[in-house]
Design an enzyme around this catalytic site. Structure first.
Site, mmCIF file in Angstrom:
data_model
loop_
_atom_site.group_PDB
_atom_site.id
_atom_site.type_symbol
_atom_site.label_atom_id
_atom_site.label_comp_id
_atom_site.label_asym_id
_atom_site.label_seq_id
_atom_site.Cartn_x
_atom_site.Cartn_y
_atom_site.Cartn_z
ATOM 1 N N ASP A 71 0.846 -1.195 0.000
ATOM 2 C CA ASP A 71 0.000 0.000 0.000
ATOM 3 C C ASP A 71 0.877 1.239 0.000
ATOM 4 O O ASP A 71 2.018 1.215 0.480
ATOM 5 C CB ASP A 71 -0.913 0.024 1.235
ATOM 6 C CG ASP A 71 -1.814 -1.190 1.322
ATOM 7 O OD1 ASP A 71 -2.571 -1.422 0.357
ATOM 8 O OD2 ASP A 71 -1.764 -1.900 2.341
ATOM 9 N N ASP A 73 0.443 4.949 1.445
ATOM 10 C CA ASP A 73 -0.376 5.852 2.245
ATOM 11 C C ASP A 73 0.225 7.248 2.236
ATOM 12 O O ASP A 73 1.448 7.430 2.162
ATOM 13 C CB ASP A 73 -0.484 5.343 3.687
ATOM 14 C CG ASP A 73 -1.192 3.993 3.771
ATOM 15 O OD1 ASP A 73 -1.983 3.689 2.854
ATOM 16 O OD2 ASP A 73 -0.946 3.249 4.737
ATOM 17 N N ASP A 150 4.271 3.656 15.783
ATOM 18 C CA ASP A 150 4.675 2.551 16.651
ATOM 19 C C ASP A 150 6.176 2.325 16.723
ATOM 20 O O ASP A 150 6.770 2.300 17.799
ATOM 21 C CB ASP A 150 3.949 1.260 16.238
ATOM 22 C CG ASP A 150 4.056 0.965 14.751
ATOM 23 O OD1 ASP A 150 4.814 1.662 14.038
ATOM 24 O OD2 ASP A 150 3.370 0.025 14.282
#
Length: 447
Positions: A71, A73, A150
């Site tokens: 993906d 983003d 994270d």
């Protein structure tokens, strides 16, 4: 321009923060040719409208490692409503985390998120002292957005304005050294979002990285926090882990760090099956990884049933040894339902998905029965649960090396399965419409 990075707590304001490390275009391997063209369209339109527009997250990490991202983003300082006005082919989604999905004619979707920061304590809905993040729509700066992510390797930005890579948290060095490192204080970060502990294991397995010592210690200490996480997110992460192509290595990290006992105690049956004479069930996960690498389509319910298969087989072995006779079909079905009940209660699964898991395991038990005629086998292949039951049989053979002849018989029956009968009406021919008769009103003579 590059500045040395020293790990420290995030400063209160961007004005007092050190400048990020920036790799200019000649200093990094990312080329626009490797970026999805639709993601480039989104980046350029946001930039042209005066907004900051970055490629963010795992796509930058993978491009820096020479991998093809799944993906692409986009992060921006534009608010969701402003993004929505720029793209007529978009829609705002989400509650806890409002995003914009931009849709394209080829079916692809580019996800656009506004830069965010960690919410303050008074902006949360949890109990006093509770660190679990329950609201995540507090907008912030790019630096604040990087610090709320994270792991350092997932907090790199690619700036479409000058094609540079921006690093606020030391992710470039951690990429070069092959290290998974939590941003900030690991114990706090994992209490804020316990799913991060699962993601650490997945990234370490998928990228063949190590996990930094402090991050490992925090996972050990806070493994029970997974019980506070959204079961829907945990379910999604487990399925993603099983499909990452390195589930065996990721699960090994979960075992080493104490997460497997908390989240998937059923998987311990893989370790004990060999001691009971059922073969090396630890090879189930490498077999799944090979199927992923070969591009075989694997269903979520089939993968979850695979995790439960050793436990179901061990229970069957115990019951049949106790009663000195094979279990009946109805008893096997009841046993499957009983064995998978704790697993289903722990995860968020639809009733349909739960039934698919149960039928896959019950179907597997049927495939192990002797004395089938060819006609019966072919008829059984037409059941909706057959494909997943056969998948479990294939995993069993791969793990134990036993049952190859029986598997070949079932695979042959599957190849001989007759095609589904066509509908009575010929395809493409419209059904003739029946002309309605005009109803005439009957008029009676007389007063």
């Amino acid at each position: 321009m590059t500045l040395p990075y020293t790990q420290a707590d995030q400063p209160a304001t961007d004005e007092t923060a050190p400048l990020p490390r920036v790799l200019e275009r000649p200093e990094h391997p990312i080329s626009r040719r490797e970026i999805d063209r639709n993601a480039l369209k989104v980046l350029y339109r946001l930039h042209g409208a005066g907004f900051t527009a970055y490629l963010v997250g795992g796509s930058v990490r993978d491009l820096m490692l020479g991998r093809r991202p799944k993906d692409f983003d986009v992060g921006t300082n534009a608010r969701p409503n402003e993004v929505r006005r720029l793209f007529g082919n978009s829609r705002i989604i989400g509650r806890r985390f409002r995003l914009v999905h931009v849709y394209f004619h080829d079916g692809s979707v580019v996800e656009v998120s506004t830069f965010r920061r960690d919410p303050a304590a008074d902006e949360q809905r949890g109990a006093p002292g509770e660190l679990l993040i329950t609201s995540d729509n507090t907008y912030g700066t790019p630096r604040e957005d990087a610090f709320r992510r994270d792991f350092s390797i997932n907090a790199l930005f690619y700036n479409i304005a000058d094609y540079s890579v921006i690093d606020h948290v030391g992710g470039i060095d951690d990429l070069r050294h092959g290290v998974i490192r939590a941003i900030g204080e690991p114990a706090v970060r994992f209490q804020e979002d316990p799913v991060r502990m699962l993601r650490a294991c997945e990234f370490a397995g998928r990228l063949a990285f190590g996990i930094e010592a402090g991050t490992q210690e925090a996972i050990h200490a806070h493994s029970l926090e997974l019980g506070k996480a959204s079961s829907a997110r945990v379910t999604e992460e487990v399925v993603q882990l099983l499909k990452c192509g390195h589930a065996g290595a990721a699960m090994q990290w979960m075992l080493d760090l104490g997460l497997l006992e908390v989240l998937l105690p059923e998987a311990y049956a893989m370790l004990t099956a060999g001691e009971r004479g059922l073969g090396d069930f630890g090879r189930i996960l490498p077999a799944i990884d090979r199927m992923v690498a070969e591009g075989e389509p694997l269903t979520d319910s089939g993968l979850m049933a695979a995790l439960l298969l050793p436990k179901v087989m061990l229970r069957r072995l115990d019951v049949e040894a106790m009663h000195q006779r094979p279990m009946s079909r109805s008893a096997l079905d009841a046993m499957v339902q009983e064995e998978i009940a704790p697993f289903l209660a722990r995860f968020t699964l639809s009733n349909v998905r739960a039934q698919q898991i149960q039928h896959a395991l019950s179907g597997f038990n049927r495939l192990c029965e002797p004395h089938w005629t060819l006609h019966q086998r072919i008829q059984f292949t037409r059941k909706t649960s057959f494909a997943e039951a056969l998948f479990l049989f294939e995993l069993l053979v791969a793990a134990t090396g036993e049952g190859r002849e029986a598997l070949a018989v079932w695979q042959n029956a599957a190849r001989r399965k007759p095609p589904m009968k066509a509908a009575p009406e010929e395809a493409g021919r419209p059904r003739p419409r029946r002309r309605r008769r005009r109803r005439t009103q009957r008029i009676e003579n007389g007063d």
